[in-house]
Design a protein around this motif. Structure first.
Motif, PDB file in Angstrom:
ATOM      1  N   VAL A  92       0.843  -1.205   0.000  1.00  0.00           N
ATOM      2  CA  VAL A  92       0.000   0.000   0.000  1.00  0.00           C
ATOM      3  C   VAL A  92       0.873   1.248   0.000  1.00  0.00           C
ATOM      4  O   VAL A  92       0.634   2.206  -0.746  1.00  0.00           O
ATOM      5  CB  VAL A  92      -0.941   0.001   1.224  1.00  0.00           C
ATOM      6  CG1 VAL A  92      -1.680   1.329   1.329  1.00  0.00           C
ATOM      7  CG2 VAL A  92      -1.940  -1.138   1.130  1.00  0.00           C
ATOM      8  N   GLY A  93       1.910   1.238   0.849  1.00  0.00           N
ATOM      9  CA  GLY A  93       2.802   2.396   0.935  1.00  0.00           C
ATOM     10  C   GLY A  93       3.488   2.711  -0.376  1.00  0.00           C
ATOM     11  O   GLY A  93       3.621   3.875  -0.766  1.00  0.00           O
ATOM     12  N   GLY A  94       3.937   1.675  -1.090  1.00  0.00           N
ATOM     13  CA  GLY A  94       4.611   1.905  -2.368  1.00  0.00           C
ATOM     14  C   GLY A  94       3.672   2.415  -3.434  1.00  0.00           C
ATOM     15  O   GLY A  94       4.037   3.283  -4.245  1.00  0.00           O
ATOM     16  N   ALA A  95       2.430   1.907  -3.442  1.00  0.00           N
ATOM     17  CA  ALA A  95       1.491   2.259  -4.510  1.00  0.00           C
ATOM     18  C   ALA A  95       0.902   3.643  -4.345  1.00  0.00           C
ATOM     19  O   ALA A  95       0.604   4.325  -5.334  1.00  0.00           O
ATOM     20  CB  ALA A  95       0.364   1.226  -4.568  1.00  0.00           C
ATOM     21  N   VAL A  96       0.739   4.097  -3.103  1.00  0.00           N
ATOM     22  CA  VAL A  96      -0.072   5.281  -2.876  1.00  0.00           C
ATOM     23  C   VAL A  96       0.595   6.575  -3.342  1.00  0.00           C
ATOM     24  O   VAL A  96      -0.080   7.525  -3.738  1.00  0.00           O
ATOM     25  CB  VAL A  96      -0.463   5.379  -1.379  1.00  0.00           C
ATOM     26  CG1 VAL A  96       0.729   5.761  -0.512  1.00  0.00           C
ATOM     27  CG2 VAL A  96      -1.617   6.346  -1.180  1.00  0.00           C
ATOM     28  N   THR A  97       1.915   6.650  -3.328  1.00  0.00           N
ATOM     29  CA  THR A  97       2.561   7.922  -3.682  1.00  0.00           C
ATOM     30  C   THR A  97       3.616   7.808  -4.777  1.00  0.00           C
ATOM     31  O   THR A  97       4.207   8.827  -5.153  1.00  0.00           O
ATOM     32  CB  THR A  97       3.225   8.549  -2.429  1.00  0.00           C
ATOM     33  OG1 THR A  97       4.112   7.591  -1.845  1.00  0.00           O
ATOM     34  CG2 THR A  97       2.181   8.970  -1.412  1.00  0.00           C
ATOM     35  N   PHE A  98       3.891   6.607  -5.277  1.00  0.00           N
ATOM     36  CA  PHE A  98       4.958   6.474  -6.266  1.00  0.00           C
ATOM     37  C   PHE A  98       4.693   7.324  -7.507  1.00  0.00           C
ATOM     38  O   PHE A  98       5.578   8.064  -7.967  1.00  0.00           O
ATOM     39  CB  PHE A  98       5.114   5.007  -6.680  1.00  0.00           C
ATOM     40  CG  PHE A  98       6.244   4.769  -7.653  1.00  0.00           C
ATOM     41  CD1 PHE A  98       7.518   4.491  -7.184  1.00  0.00           C
ATOM     42  CD2 PHE A  98       6.044   4.847  -9.025  1.00  0.00           C
ATOM     43  CE1 PHE A  98       8.576   4.289  -8.070  1.00  0.00           C
ATOM     44  CE2 PHE A  98       7.082   4.646  -9.918  1.00  0.00           C
ATOM     45  CZ  PHE A  98       8.354   4.369  -9.432  1.00  0.00           C
ATOM     46  N   TRP A  99       3.499   7.231  -8.065  1.00  0.00           N
ATOM     47  CA  TRP A  99       3.232   7.940  -9.321  1.00  0.00           C
ATOM     48  C   TRP A  99       3.356   9.465  -9.195  1.00  0.00           C
ATOM     49  O   TRP A  99       4.103  10.084  -9.967  1.00  0.00           O
ATOM     50  CB  TRP A  99       1.850   7.570  -9.867  1.00  0.00           C
ATOM     51  CG  TRP A  99       1.504   8.369 -11.087  1.00  0.00           C
ATOM     52  CD1 TRP A  99       2.044   8.261 -12.328  1.00  0.00           C
ATOM     53  CD2 TRP A  99       0.562   9.452 -11.165  1.00  0.00           C
ATOM     54  NE1 TRP A  99       1.501   9.187 -13.182  1.00  0.00           N
ATOM     55  CE2 TRP A  99       0.582   9.934 -12.498  1.00  0.00           C
ATOM     56  CE3 TRP A  99      -0.301  10.039 -10.240  1.00  0.00           C
ATOM     57  CZ2 TRP A  99      -0.233  10.980 -12.923  1.00  0.00           C
ATOM     58  CZ3 TRP A  99      -1.109  11.086 -10.657  1.00  0.00           C
ATOM     59  CH2 TRP A  99      -1.066  11.550 -11.988  1.00  0.00           C
ATOM     60  N   PRO A 100       2.671  10.107  -8.248  1.00  0.00           N
ATOM     61  CA  PRO A 100       2.799  11.574  -8.219  1.00  0.00           C
ATOM     62  C   PRO A 100       4.195  12.057  -7.858  1.00  0.00           C
ATOM     63  O   PRO A 100       4.689  13.025  -8.433  1.00  0.00           O
ATOM     64  CB  PRO A 100       1.770  12.000  -7.161  1.00  0.00           C
ATOM     65  CG  PRO A 100       1.519  10.798  -6.347  1.00  0.00           C
ATOM     66  CD  PRO A 100       1.699   9.628  -7.251  1.00  0.00           C
ATOM     67  N   VAL A 101       4.863  11.377  -6.923  1.00  0.00           N
ATOM     68  CA  VAL A 101       6.160  11.853  -6.436  1.00  0.00           C
ATOM     69  C   VAL A 101       7.290  11.552  -7.410  1.00  0.00           C
ATOM     70  O   VAL A 101       8.152  12.402  -7.666  1.00  0.00           O
ATOM     71  CB  VAL A 101       6.466  11.236  -5.053  1.00  0.00           C
ATOM     72  CG1 VAL A 101       7.913  11.520  -4.636  1.00  0.00           C
ATOM     73  CG2 VAL A 101       5.510  11.777  -4.006  1.00  0.00           C
ATOM     74  N   VAL A 102       7.287  10.341  -7.985  1.00  0.00           N
ATOM     75  CA  VAL A 102       8.409   9.914  -8.827  1.00  0.00           C
ATOM     76  C   VAL A 102       8.186  10.264 -10.298  1.00  0.00           C
ATOM     77  O   VAL A 102       9.141  10.524 -11.026  1.00  0.00           O
ATOM     78  CB  VAL A 102       8.640   8.394  -8.666  1.00  0.00           C
ATOM     79  CG1 VAL A 102       9.766   7.908  -9.572  1.00  0.00           C
ATOM     80  CG2 VAL A 102       8.961   8.062  -7.215  1.00  0.00           C
ATOM     81  N   LEU A 103       6.929  10.295 -10.744  1.00  0.00           N
ATOM     82  CA  LEU A 103       6.662  10.478 -12.171  1.00  0.00           C
ATOM     83  C   LEU A 103       5.970  11.799 -12.505  1.00  0.00           C
ATOM     84  O   LEU A 103       6.519  12.619 -13.238  1.00  0.00           O
ATOM     85  CB  LEU A 103       5.827   9.302 -12.694  1.00  0.00           C
ATOM     86  CG  LEU A 103       6.513   7.936 -12.662  1.00  0.00           C
ATOM     87  CD1 LEU A 103       5.541   6.846 -13.072  1.00  0.00           C
ATOM     88  CD2 LEU A 103       7.732   7.927 -13.564  1.00  0.00           C
ATOM     89  N   TYR A 104       4.781  12.010 -11.993  1.00  0.00           N
ATOM     90  CA  TYR A 104       3.954  13.125 -12.468  1.00  0.00           C
ATOM     91  C   TYR A 104       4.608  14.490 -12.253  1.00  0.00           C
ATOM     92  O   TYR A 104       4.829  15.237 -13.220  1.00  0.00           O
ATOM     93  CB  TYR A 104       2.582  13.097 -11.799  1.00  0.00           C
ATOM     94  CG  TYR A 104       1.738  14.299 -12.171  1.00  0.00           C
ATOM     95  CD1 TYR A 104       1.158  14.390 -13.439  1.00  0.00           C
ATOM     96  CD2 TYR A 104       1.551  15.346 -11.282  1.00  0.00           C
ATOM     97  CE1 TYR A 104       0.404  15.504 -13.796  1.00  0.00           C
ATOM     98  CE2 TYR A 104       0.805  16.461 -11.641  1.00  0.00           C
ATOM     99  CZ  TYR A 104       0.238  16.527 -12.887  1.00  0.00           C
ATOM    100  OH  TYR A 104      -0.496  17.640 -13.243  1.00  0.00           O
ATOM    101  N   PHE A 105       4.902  14.847 -11.016  1.00  0.00           N
ATOM    102  CA  PHE A 105       5.438  16.181 -10.752  1.00  0.00           C
ATOM    103  C   PHE A 105       6.820  16.407 -11.375  1.00  0.00           C
ATOM    104  O   PHE A 105       7.060  17.475 -11.977  1.00  0.00           O
ATOM    105  CB  PHE A 105       5.463  16.457  -9.250  1.00  0.00           C
ATOM    106  CG  PHE A 105       4.108  16.719  -8.661  1.00  0.00           C
ATOM    107  CD1 PHE A 105       3.337  17.788  -9.084  1.00  0.00           C
ATOM    108  CD2 PHE A 105       3.598  15.874  -7.694  1.00  0.00           C
ATOM    109  CE1 PHE A 105       2.085  18.022  -8.542  1.00  0.00           C
ATOM    110  CE2 PHE A 105       2.345  16.102  -7.144  1.00  0.00           C
ATOM    111  CZ  PHE A 105       1.573  17.188  -7.572  1.00  0.00           C
ATOM    112  N   PRO A 106       7.776  15.461 -11.271  1.00  0.00           N
ATOM    113  CA  PRO A 106       9.064  15.692 -11.939  1.00  0.00           C
ATOM    114  C   PRO A 106       8.938  15.882 -13.450  1.00  0.00           C
ATOM    115  O   PRO A 106       9.603  16.751 -14.026  1.00  0.00           O
ATOM    116  CB  PRO A 106       9.864  14.430 -11.606  1.00  0.00           C
ATOM    117  CG  PRO A 106       9.298  13.959 -10.325  1.00  0.00           C
ATOM    118  CD  PRO A 106       7.834  14.248 -10.424  1.00  0.00           C
TER     119      PRO A 106
END
Length: 464
Positions: free
Chosen positions: A402-416
């Motif tokens: 759950v921890g890995g899935a919940v923020t990986f996309w916005p933090v690692v992909l979308y905003f950068p």
């Protein structure tokens, strides 16, 4: 709330008119903003912070993740996530500096000392508000996972000694609650470290511990594989009773791998500890490349050798799941290293959160007595929150998924990606923009899949 920044809305700047320039900052300006004495980090301190953040509890779940995905999809998935994390880091290197809107003639560029500061400066206030929510969720879930993992490691030492004394078939099950509370008590004390720059020594110790226990886990896996005389596992991974069950296990495995990979969230805080000569961007690129190699190597070793040793019976946690019983003293030492590492790792991830609260309350203007009292109260309350949730949900793999899935996309992909496209002024229909956004979209779909599967596993572990 917003990420912790050293400057007040753009009052900390760099003289360079080009953020990638190799020229030094003015000694007078550095002295005025109080940076020369504080910003003394280099490649090694950055690598220590990154290693502390990235080689953590997630690496212990990778053998189990590999067992769910198999010998083909497992290594490929790990390499893909490592590549995404490195790409994110290289994109974020460009986000540390942004045009200064207050006095561009005197000081053309300003430093963005936190992830949220960079989003606000480059993408605007609405995106910064959304980013702030995601960032704070990420800090909290990391604190919960680290609390939980440390308690499992402390319990594993007690279990290991029990098995050594009474035999491998003995009933050596123990509760984790008192270990969770012990870790929380330690963090109440450690949380009084004033700020992120004061944690360099802690990160160095924690980084050494993380490398030690990751090496021990890999070595034990290799030794057991040699003892077995074969490489266990298959190309399809652990078989399941149904296609649906296999699908959910794959989803959870992806979430676990996502948790083990990124350090993007604290990337700019680490960058803000760097000396300005050579430029921070140059130093962090070197540190990121070294970190990607180190972290990716340990992830593949721990995951691959653990799966090779145990195959379909791979435990959820490589060092606390008791696939290994001997030498018990080495297992005890590895678990002690995990607990010590996570004491430091917890602080690396929570100090930026504390800084954001202090900025919100403008604590720099408070009298020392009131400041210390408020700091003691809100930091203790935060530790209490993460400790309480860890007591309620003591399920290692499910919580990590759950921890890995919940923020990986916005933090690692979308905003950068979005910040990079805005900074470089790349049009929406340019090939580079299309490729980056397609990668971001695919990452979003993968994280939705991982999140649903991990939530399903967490609820099943809690109520079934």
């Amino acid at each position: 709330m917003e990420g912790g920044s050293d400057g007040d809305d753009g009052k900390t700047f760099l003289l360079n008119s080009n953020s990638s320039s190799s020229s030094e900052s003015s000694p007078m300006i550095e002295k005025q903003v109080g940076r020369r004495e504080e910003r003394s980090g280099g490649v090694w301190t950055a690598l220590a912070h990154i290693t502390t953040a990235a080689i953590g509890s997630g690496v212990l779940s990778l053998a189990w993740s590999m067992s769910q995905l198999g010998w083909i999809a497992g290594p490929i998935t790990m390499l893909v996530f490592s590549a995404l994390t490195l790409t994110s880091a290289l994109l974020l290197c460009n986000c540390y500096m942004s045009p200064n809107p207050i006095d561009p003639l005197l000081l053309p560029y300003r430093r963005n000392a936190s992830y949220v500061d960079a989003v606000r400066a480059i993408l605007g206030k609405k995106n910064a508000w959304l980013c702030g929510v995601v960032v704070h969720i990420n800090y909290i879930k990391t604190g919960i996972v680290y609390t939980l993992t440390s308690s499992f490691s402390m319990r594993a030492i007690q279990m290991s000694n029990c098995y050594h004394t009474k035999g491998h078939t003995a009933d050596c099950e123990f509760e984790t609650t008192h270990y969770v509370l012990l870790f929380g008590f330690v963090q109440v004390i450690m949380s009084q470290i004033p700020e992120f720059r004061k944690t360099s020594w802690l990160s160095i110790v924690a980084a050494i511990m993380s490398v030690v226990y990751a090496t021990i886990g890999s070595a034990l896996g290799l030794a057991k594989t040699i003892e077995n005389g074969e490489i266990k596992g298959s190309t399809g991974g652990v078989p399941a009773f149904s296609a649906a069950e296999k699908t959910w296990s794959i989803a959870q495995a992806i979430g676990d791998i996502a948790f083990a990979s990124p350090y993007s969230l604290i990337f700019l805080e680490i960058m803000d500890t760097m000396k300005s000569n050579p430029p921070e961007k140059v130093t962090m690129k070197k540190a990121s490349l070294a970190a990607a190699t180190t972290i990716g190597g340990f992830n593949l070793l721990c995951g691959g050798l653990g799966y090779a040793a145990f195959g379909n019976s791979t435990p959820g946690n490589l060092l606390t799941g008791f696939g290994f019983y001997d030498p018990y003293w080495l297992i005890d030492f590895a678990n002690a290293c995990i607990a010590l590492h996570l004491v430091g790792g917890y602080q690396v991830y929570t100090q930026p959160l504390y800084a954001s609260v202090e900025k919100c309350f403008d604590m720099k203007q408070m009298p020392v007595g009131k400041l210390n009292l408020l700091r003691l109260c809100y930091r203790t309350a935060y530790v209490g929150l993460t400790t309480g949730v860890a007591v309620m949900f003591p399920y290692f793999n499910q919580v990590i998924g759950v921890g890995g899935a919940v923020t990986f996309w916005p933090v690692v992909l979308y905003f950068p990606v979005e910040m990079y496209l805005v900074q470089k002024k790349i049009g929406a229909w340019r090939v580079e923009a299309i490729v980056l956004r397609m990668c971001s979209l695919m990452g979003l779909l993968a994280m939705i899949f991982a999140f649903v599967g991990s939530i399903k596993g967490l609820l099943a572990a809690k109520f079934i």
